[in-house]
Design a protein around this motif. Structure first.
Motif, mmCIF file in Angstrom:
data_model
loop_
_atom_site.group_PDB
_atom_site.id
_atom_site.type_symbol
_atom_site.label_atom_id
_atom_site.label_comp_id
_atom_site.label_asym_id
_atom_site.label_seq_id
_atom_site.Cartn_x
_atom_site.Cartn_y
_atom_site.Cartn_z
ATOM 1 N N ILE A 1 -13.781 29.312 3.631
ATOM 2 C CA ILE A 1 -12.963 28.100 3.607
ATOM 3 C C ILE A 1 -12.876 27.492 5.003
ATOM 4 C CG2 ILE A 1 -10.631 27.211 3.226
ATOM 5 C CD1 ILE A 1 -10.314 29.410 1.060
ATOM 6 N N ARG A 2 -12.657 28.340 5.992
ATOM 7 C CA ARG A 2 -12.520 27.807 7.354
ATOM 8 C C ARG A 2 -13.798 27.122 7.809
ATOM 9 N NH1 ARG A 2 -12.677 31.025 12.702
ATOM 10 N NH2 ARG A 2 -14.363 29.594 13.178
ATOM 11 N N HIS A 3 -14.933 27.762 7.566
ATOM 12 C CA HIS A 3 -16.202 27.143 7.952
ATOM 13 C C HIS A 3 -16.360 25.787 7.287
ATOM 14 C CE1 HIS A 3 -18.119 31.278 9.027
ATOM 15 N NE2 HIS A 3 -17.375 30.784 9.998
ATOM 16 N N ALA A 4 -16.080 25.775 6.000
ATOM 17 C CA ALA A 4 -16.240 24.522 5.260
ATOM 18 C C ALA A 4 -15.297 23.446 5.791
ATOM 19 C CB ALA A 4 -16.011 24.757 3.777
ATOM 20 N N ARG A 5 -14.048 23.833 6.110
ATOM 21 C CA ARG A 5 -13.094 22.863 6.657
ATOM 22 C C ARG A 5 -13.552 22.365 8.019
ATOM 23 N NH1 ARG A 5 -10.899 19.451 5.160
ATOM 24 N NH2 ARG A 5 -9.194 19.412 6.648
ATOM 25 N N LEU B 1 -22.121 28.824 4.790
ATOM 26 C CA LEU B 1 -20.658 28.816 4.792
ATOM 27 C C LEU B 1 -20.088 30.228 4.755
ATOM 28 C CD1 LEU B 1 -19.974 25.858 2.369
ATOM 29 C CD2 LEU B 1 -19.621 25.911 4.831
ATOM 30 N N ALA B 2 -20.831 31.138 4.125
ATOM 31 C CA ALA B 2 -20.324 32.503 3.988
ATOM 32 C C ALA B 2 -20.600 33.352 5.214
ATOM 33 C CB ALA B 2 -20.940 33.161 2.754
ATOM 34 N N GLU B 3 -21.450 32.831 6.104
ATOM 35 C CA GLU B 3 -21.824 33.616 7.285
ATOM 36 C C GLU B 3 -20.620 33.996 8.136
ATOM 37 O OE1 GLU B 3 -24.674 31.318 9.393
ATOM 38 O OE2 GLU B 3 -26.279 32.007 8.068
ATOM 39 N N HIS B 4 -20.662 35.201 8.630
ATOM 40 C CA HIS B 4 -19.658 35.661 9.604
ATOM 41 C C HIS B 4 -20.190 35.416 11.004
ATOM 42 C CE1 HIS B 4 -16.594 38.583 7.729
ATOM 43 N NE2 HIS B 4 -16.603 37.421 7.145
ATOM 44 N N GLY B 5 -19.301 35.585 11.958
ATOM 45 C CA GLY B 5 -19.725 35.605 13.365
ATOM 46 C C GLY B 5 -20.378 34.326 13.844
ATOM 47 N N HIS B 6 -20.181 33.261 13.066
ATOM 48 C CA HIS B 6 -20.779 31.990 13.447
ATOM 49 C C HIS B 6 -19.703 31.110 14.091
ATOM 50 C CE1 HIS B 6 -20.977 27.808 11.946
ATOM 51 N NE2 HIS B 6 -22.193 27.825 12.369
ATOM 52 N N GLY C 1 -14.961 23.426 -5.329
ATOM 53 C CA GLY C 1 -16.220 23.425 -6.072
ATOM 54 C C GLY C 1 -17.220 24.406 -5.482
ATOM 55 N N LEU C 2 -17.342 24.406 -4.171
ATOM 56 C CA LEU C 2 -18.290 25.312 -3.512
ATOM 57 C C LEU C 2 -17.924 26.763 -3.785
ATOM 58 C CD1 LEU C 2 -18.723 23.425 -0.113
ATOM 59 C CD2 LEU C 2 -20.484 23.786 -1.847
ATOM 60 N N LEU C 3 -16.636 27.072 -3.775
ATOM 61 C CA LEU C 3 -16.210 28.449 -4.031
ATOM 62 C C LEU C 3 -16.537 28.860 -5.461
ATOM 63 C CD1 LEU C 3 -12.778 28.574 -2.176
ATOM 64 C CD2 LEU C 3 -14.728 30.048 -1.733
ATOM 65 N N ARG C 4 -16.310 27.931 -6.378
ATOM 66 C CA ARG C 4 -16.635 28.225 -7.776
ATOM 67 C C ARG C 4 -18.125 28.541 -7.888
ATOM 68 N NH1 ARG C 4 -13.068 24.712 -10.116
ATOM 69 N NH2 ARG C 4 -14.416 23.013 -9.455
ATOM 70 N N LEU C 5 -18.921 27.738 -7.207
ATOM 71 C CA LEU C 5 -20.368 27.969 -7.246
ATOM 72 C C LEU C 5 -20.727 29.306 -6.615
ATOM 73 C CD1 LEU C 5 -21.628 24.405 -6.385
ATOM 74 C CD2 LEU C 5 -21.792 25.575 -8.573
ATOM 75 N N ALA C 6 -20.086 29.575 -5.463
ATOM 76 C CA ALA C 6 -20.386 30.839 -4.778
ATOM 77 C C ALA C 6 -20.060 32.030 -5.680
ATOM 78 C CB ALA C 6 -19.603 30.926 -3.476
ATOM 79 N N ASP C 7 -19.124 31.820 -6.580
ATOM 80 C CA ASP C 7 -18.724 32.892 -7.498
ATOM 81 C C ASP C 7 -19.669 33.042 -8.684
ATOM 82 O OD1 ASP C 7 -16.593 33.580 -5.984
ATOM 83 O OD2 ASP C 7 -15.133 32.406 -7.107
ATOM 84 N N SER C 8 -20.490 32.041 -8.906
ATOM 85 C CA SER C 8 -21.403 32.135 -10.052
ATOM 86 C C SER C 8 -22.840 32.023 -9.567
ATOM 87 C CB SER C 8 -21.092 31.037 -11.062
ATOM 88 O OG SER C 8 -21.066 29.783 -10.410
#
Lengths: 136, 136
Positions: B53-57, A129-134, B68-75
């Motif tokens: 967020i865009r990828h996930a959407r 999900l964090a990937e760029h350029g995808h 939830g995913l963002l919270r996880l990505a932060d920890s």
DNA sequence: GCTTGCTCCTCTAGCGACTAGAGGATGTAG
DNA sequence: CTACATCCTCTAGTCGCTAGAGGAGCAAGC
């Protein structure tokens, strides 16, 4: 002037009471006559119309399409082609939805293939999900 | 304190300007610092978050799942399992949606098999929708 | 007659995930 | 200095319902 009250019709058609009133509000279902106590009394024709609406909704037709189908159902001399086109347009929309969901599924499945033992820092889900350029 | 204005970030991420502001409103995206003229100035971290967020959407995750995913990505010390479960739950939802659409498609296709030459009175589409006792 | 409890009434607001528009301020290029 | 683009906030609309408030009507038992 008799007829069935809204609750009975709701049970018979499987459409919830507020939904029936909502259909009346938006002009999809004709407003039925009322009892002395101001309660809606439905005749068979209106109940049938509600059945029609429910079937169409179950098949995923949008309200506006159903409006069109009902208009057609009311004018039996109109060409069948018109109804058919609404159905075919809907079929196309379903096909597009399925196709996009299937390709989505593949992508999410690929993402979820996770060893799932490490911490988030190594998590494939977050990584993808964090990937760029995808951009696709 | 510099940063990119909202329009630039919108173009870079493919998320429309009102949608970015909407994400900020609902607390999905942190409120960025402002310029002297009260304009949002985004740093790279926030732009990355918007990409996420865009990828996930695009993959159909709901806003609450993304939260939830963002919270996880932060920890990063949290277990990967948590993120994986969100993804798997989503995968199940997609599978259910596909299954129901496929069976729907079959039904609509069957309905739309219409000689399509006569008047509405003989139309299969209308007929199927008007049928009683076709509860499934 | 009276109370209990069900059904019904209207009206408004909320859901999810935005999108559109009004009405105004700011920034930039010629 | 004047266009014009970009930005700001705020409200309301989309779709197809659903939930709730606050009240009225109705049928049955005592």
């Amino acid at each position: 002037m008799t007829g069935r009250p809204i609750g009975t019709v709701a049970k018979a058609t499987g459409v919830k009471i507020p939904t029936i009133r909502f259909y009346e509000n938006i002009g999809l279902l004709p407003a039925p006559p009322r009892s002395e106590g101001n309660r809606r009394l439905y005749d068979e024709a209106t109940a049938d119309r509600l059945h029609f609406i429910r079937h169409a909704r179950e098949l995923g037709f949008e309200i506006e399409s159903i409006r069109g189908l009902l208009r057609l159902a009311d004018s039996p001399e109109a060409p069948c082609h018109d109804a058919d086109e609404i159905a075919r347009t809907h079929l196309d929309a379903i096909d597009r939805k399925i196709a996009s969901l299937v390709s989505l599924r593949a992508e999410v499945a690929r993402m979820a293939e996770c060893a799932c033992t490490g911490p988030i820092a190594e998590c494939r889900v977050i990584e993808v999900l964090a990937e760029h350029g995808h951009e696709h």
